[in-house]
Design a protein around this motif. Structure first.
Motif, PDB file in Angstrom:
ATOM      1  N   SER A  27      -0.957   5.146  -8.429  1.00  0.00           N
ATOM      2  CA  SER A  27      -0.612   6.473  -8.949  1.00  0.00           C
ATOM      3  C   SER A  27       0.821   6.840  -8.594  1.00  0.00           C
ATOM      4  N   ALA A  28       1.241   6.510  -7.374  1.00  0.00           N
ATOM      5  CA  ALA A  28       2.602   6.820  -6.951  1.00  0.00           C
ATOM      6  C   ALA A  28       3.617   6.054  -7.794  1.00  0.00           C
ATOM      7  N   SER A  70       0.836  -1.192   0.000  1.00  0.00           N
ATOM      8  CA  SER A  70       0.000   0.000   0.000  1.00  0.00           C
ATOM      9  C   SER A  70       0.874   1.245   0.000  1.00  0.00           C
ATOM     10  N   ALA A  71       0.246   2.409  -0.179  1.00  0.00           N
ATOM     11  CA  ALA A  71       0.990   3.657  -0.305  1.00  0.00           C
ATOM     12  C   ALA A  71       1.751   3.998   0.962  1.00  0.00           C
ATOM     13  N   GLY A  75      -8.366   2.836   0.100  1.00  0.00           N
ATOM     14  CA  GLY A  75      -7.453   3.487   1.032  1.00  0.00           C
ATOM     15  C   GLY A  75      -8.141   4.116   2.220  1.00  0.00           C
ATOM     16  N   GLU A 106      -3.980  -0.147  -3.521  1.00  0.00           N
ATOM     17  CA  GLU A 106      -5.034   0.846  -3.724  1.00  0.00           C
ATOM     18  C   GLU A 106      -4.589   1.839  -4.790  1.00  0.00           C
ATOM     19  N   LYS A 107      -5.519   2.701  -5.184  1.00  0.00           N
ATOM     20  CA  LYS A 107      -5.266   3.620  -6.291  1.00  0.00           C
ATOM     21  C   LYS A 107      -4.113   4.565  -5.974  1.00  0.00           C
ATOM     22  N   LYS A 108      -4.000   4.980  -4.734  1.00  0.00           N
ATOM     23  CA  LYS A 108      -2.938   5.894  -4.354  1.00  0.00           C
ATOM     24  C   LYS A 108      -1.570   5.285  -4.616  1.00  0.00           C
TER      25      LYS A 108
END
Length: 847
Positions: A153-154, A120-121, A187, A148-150
């Protein structure tokens, strides 16, 4: 961690302690759309189009050793390819960012093993670190699964090849729906570090399972390693596969290189892992089966058996959805136990079943079976008709399939205890191919909290395996460190002679010496406005939540040398240090390649001695030696250092020298502020429960009641902070001969509660304590935060009333038991009426 049943490691079983297993059951999704009959496609993570062009940006290498390019290695090769973007078959439930789409375009499933991680982020810096080392070892192709999307994206912003789960897919039902929302995928959790979330951690495993199912269904072999795993060397093929003719499996791995799934373990003793013996092979508990499996490193071969394994794992997790504080690792181990695994060599029918499966996948190597010997690592097979093991999604319906499982050797795939405490990487024979260390997994460590895995990062730093710090971590400011041992051989021998090996008091007495030295170093760093470099720390007991054997974990080698060099989190809560913004570095900091050589070369050695000669200004030694006399206040040391070399970046001082300085920082208020800080960061709550000081008949009885003080565990707790610096009311430096600034009376041990199950002694962030150490409970009868007074109150109060002063005697520590001055008890009375309820051998132990 405080209420785990005792002695869970039993031979022949997979204990429920160090759970380890990463969910692997992923869903291939045969395709159910909520509004359309057309299945979704695997898409670029940022849009509905595939994008194979890699970004040209460069990532800063946080180690200060240059720059890390996101386009390096396998990713760069993929970007250079002229092939069309990766187009998965219909029914794929993944999204791929541009680098991932490019990478997979050049990765045919039939010849590719994907090196995969997942997170995860909140763990992005661990992604950087993992990514750095897999590329440095030449592993590839490399993919990251974004929880997750975060996170996706990172990774996309930094050019890291990453996959995500398609929008609208509910990972629990594996169906698409409008407005689907899960804690992990969106998230929406209060925990940055999911491991401490009571339910999100299991969901994180379900998401991971989805990734693995999809990749296995696409035909890829997948080698997944956790984000807190560092790859130290290449050479994984010699334990896992026949795919590389130039890197054939080792003789020990001939059999397991055909197994469906290979997994690392929490085994700590090479005697139960490295070589087969008659009493363990093939029916015993060798090959790591004595301990829990650990999914830090898992290899999945693209076979029907692997799909069955993944679905069995996933179905087992679905059944635990509403269970708090469980995770995919626990479920992994339980599923394997439910599968009633047996060695494939135990029965002809097992071998026949496996041969048929291997032949169906073109993996059968008949000559291997005739070459099996005692040192051949074993492979186990699941029982027939294991209902969970259906190699398809539940709605598709299919018959169960058997799967095979092998374990990876502890010398090659190390954990937090084997690498940091035992240091197996330096064992005899470590240069041999079969003993070469390939990975280290930061397990068996502490100081991980809901906000961040502080302990894992610090372990990585200590081993020189953390590359996510900025350059200034290594280059800015100045540093101070202790040189030489923290305790003398004579001190250690005196403690060893006083206390036996099993006694935690060895640990507490030796620790008090080094904890006081560290207090002084912290004070000097404060006075110099410098960053302290931790000294090497030593432990005389394993830090462990269950019962110890001879101060070692019960599955650790019982001849493991004591004391041993241990990690910082074994003695301190690192989050306290970070929360208080203490500037500190790991013990081997100066050996890191990112540290400028000029820092070490320009060091000034501080000598504190009554008769040491002071170098003349024109003497060569004057540039690197500062001499002061005993009793010099710490706040004045800087002027002597500056006189020697005003530009020095490193001050070194011996343990004996720092003791001779006056413990004065310039004012009473400065000493008070320091004491508040030191009390907090130098204290810790850790228990050591010697099995030798507790009757197993008490610890392992049915319906054991932890709230019964007569049968509660007998544990020694630490760690008390060292003595405070003086705080004179008149504000004058207490630095004269015999004054407390130079003649401080130190604690002789770090014990807080000497013999109780739970200890509430603690220090608050402002430096205030829960109470005087002298009032800490000495035994369970005096209270331990769980005593059931409604049931046991009368017996407890009566027992205490019979003792001298109405308190338990202070336990001696050199022999089992609560200590002298105890009124003899009738051995025929019920155990819950005996005030300490303990037996040593068949006789009631009284003193």
């Amino acid at each position: 961690m405080l209420h785990r049943p005792a002695m869970l490691h039993k031979l022949g079983s997979l204990p429920a302690l160090a759970a380890a297993a990463l969910l692997l059951g992923c869903y291939h999704l045969s395709l159910q759309l909520w509004s359309s009959a057309v299945p979704p496609r695997c898409l670029d993570g940022s849009s509905g189009k595939s994008n194979i062009r890699l970004r040209s940006r460069r990532l800063q290498d946080k180690s200060g050793g240059g720059s890390m390019t996101a386009t390096a290695g396998a990713e760069a090769e993929a970007s250079a390819s002229s092939k069309a973007p990766w187009v998965p078959p219909p029914g794929c439930n993944l999204v791929a960012n541009g680098p991932a789409a490019a990478l997979l375009a050049d990765a045919p499933p039939t010849t590719t093993t994907l090196h995969f991680t997942f997170g995860s982020a909140g763990m992005l810096d661990f992604v950087h670190n993992w990514h750095h080392f897999v590329r440095k070892r030449g592993l590839g192709p490399v993919l990251v699964g974004a929880a997750e999307k975060k996170m996706l994206s990172a990774c996309t912003a930094e050019g890291i090849a990453a996959l995500g789960i398609a929008d609208g897919l509910d990972v629990w039902t594996y169906r698409y729906a409008q407005n689907v929302s899960t804690v992990v995928q969106d998230g929406k959790t209060a925990w940055d570090y999911y491991r401490h979330s009571k339910q999100s951690f299991l969901e994180l495993g379900v998401v991971k399972a989805a990734f693995l199912w999809e990749l296995a269904s696409l035909g890829y072999d997948v080698l997944i390693s956790d984000l807190d795993v560092v790859w130290i060397a290449d050479g994984w093929e010699k334990w896992m596969t026949y795919r590389r003719p130039d890197r054939p499996p080792l003789p020990e791995a001939r059999l397991q290189a055909m197994a469906d799934v290979l997994v690392s373990t929490d085994e700590l003793d090479e005697e139960f892992d490295a070589h087969g013996r008659h009493e363990r092979w093939p029916f015993g508990v060798g090959w790591g089966w004595r301990s829990e499996l650990n999914t830090g490193v898992v290899f999945f071969r693209s076979t029907n058996g692997t799909k069955a394994f993944l679905q069995a794992w996933r179905r087992a997790m679905l059944a635990k959805r509403d269970v708090a504080f469980t995770n995919d690792q626990f479920v992994f181990c339980q599923m394997v136990r439910d599968a009633a695994m047996e060695p494939v060599t135990a029965k002809a029918s097992h071998l026949d079943a496996w041969r048929a499966s291997l032949a169906a996948h073109g993996l059968l190597r008949e000559t291997v079976f005739s070459a099996i010997g005692p040192s051949t690592r074993g492979v186990s097979i699941s029982k027939p008709h294991f209902e969970l093991a259906q190699p398809c999604l539940p709605e598709e319906g299919c018959a169960p399939s058997r799967f095979t499982l092998g374990t990876l050797p502890l010398r090659a795939f190390t954990g937090g205890h084997t690498y940091f405490m035992q240091r197996v990487q330096n064992f005899e024979g470590h240069v041999l191919a079969r003993a070469q260390t390939l990975t280290v997994h930061f397990t068996f460590q502490y100081s991980d909290t809901p906000d961040y895995p502080h302990g894992k990062r610090q372990r990585a730093r200590e081993a020189g395996l953390w590359m996510a710090d900025p350059p200034e971590y290594y280059t800015e400011g100045r540093f101070v460190r202790l040189v030489g041992p923290l305790f003398s051989a004579a001190q250690r021998v005196a403690i060893w002679e006083r206390f036996p090996e099993w006694s935690p008091q060895r640990h507490m007495h030796l620790d008090a010496i080094q904890r006081a030295a560290l207090r002084d170093l912290l004070a000097l760093a404060t006075a110099l406005n410098a960053t302290l470099i931790l000294p090497p720390l030593y432990c005389s007991c394993d830090r462990y939540w269950g019962f110890l054997q001879n101060c070692r974990m019960p599955t650790a080698p019982q001849d493991m040398p004591l004391p041993f060099r241990c990690a910082q989190d074994a003695l301190f809560e690192i989050k306290f240090w970070n929360d208080k913004r203490v500037r500190f570095r790991e013990a081997d900091f100066l050996d890191h390649p990112a540290v400028p050589p000029a820092i070490r070369e320009g060091a000034v050695r501080l000598v504190v001695h009554e008769t040491a000669p002071i170098p003349t200004p024109d003497a060569p030694e004057a540039r690197f030696t500062a001499v002061v006399r005993p009793g010099t206040p710490m706040n004045l040391v800087d002027r002597f250092v500056a006189a020697a070399n005003p530009n020095t970046r490193l001050i070194e001082i011996g343990t004996a020298d720092i003791k001779r300085l006056c413990k004065w920082l310039g004012s009473t208020s400065a000493n008070q502020a320091f004491n508040s800080l030191a009390r907090y960061v130098l204290h810790e709550q850790s228990r050591y429960c010697p099995g030798e000081d507790h009757d197993e008949k008490v610890a392992n009885v049915p319906n054991w009641n932890w709230r019964n003080p007569f049968t509660a565990y007998n544990c020694t707790w630490g760690f008390a902070t060292p003595t405070d610096f003086p705080e004179p009311a008149d504000g004058q430096p207490p630095c004269g001969k015999g004054q407390p600034g130079v003649a401080l009376v130190e604690r002789d041990n770090s014990t807080t509660c000497p013999r109780v199950m739970l200890c509430s002694v603690a220090v608050h962030p402002d430096g205030t304590s829960t109470g005087p150490l002298e009032q800490a409970p000495r035994c369970n009868l005096e209270g331990y935060g769980g005593l059931d007074y409604d049931t046991f109150g009368n017996a407890t109060r009566a027992a205490l009333a019979s003792m001298p002063g109405g308190r338990c005697p202070y336990p001696p520590g050199d022999v089992p038991g609560p200590g002298a001055g105890i009124q003899r008890i009738n051995a025929d009375r019920p155990r819950n009426e005996q005030w300490w309820g303990e037996y040593v051998g068949p006789e009631l132990h009284v003193r």
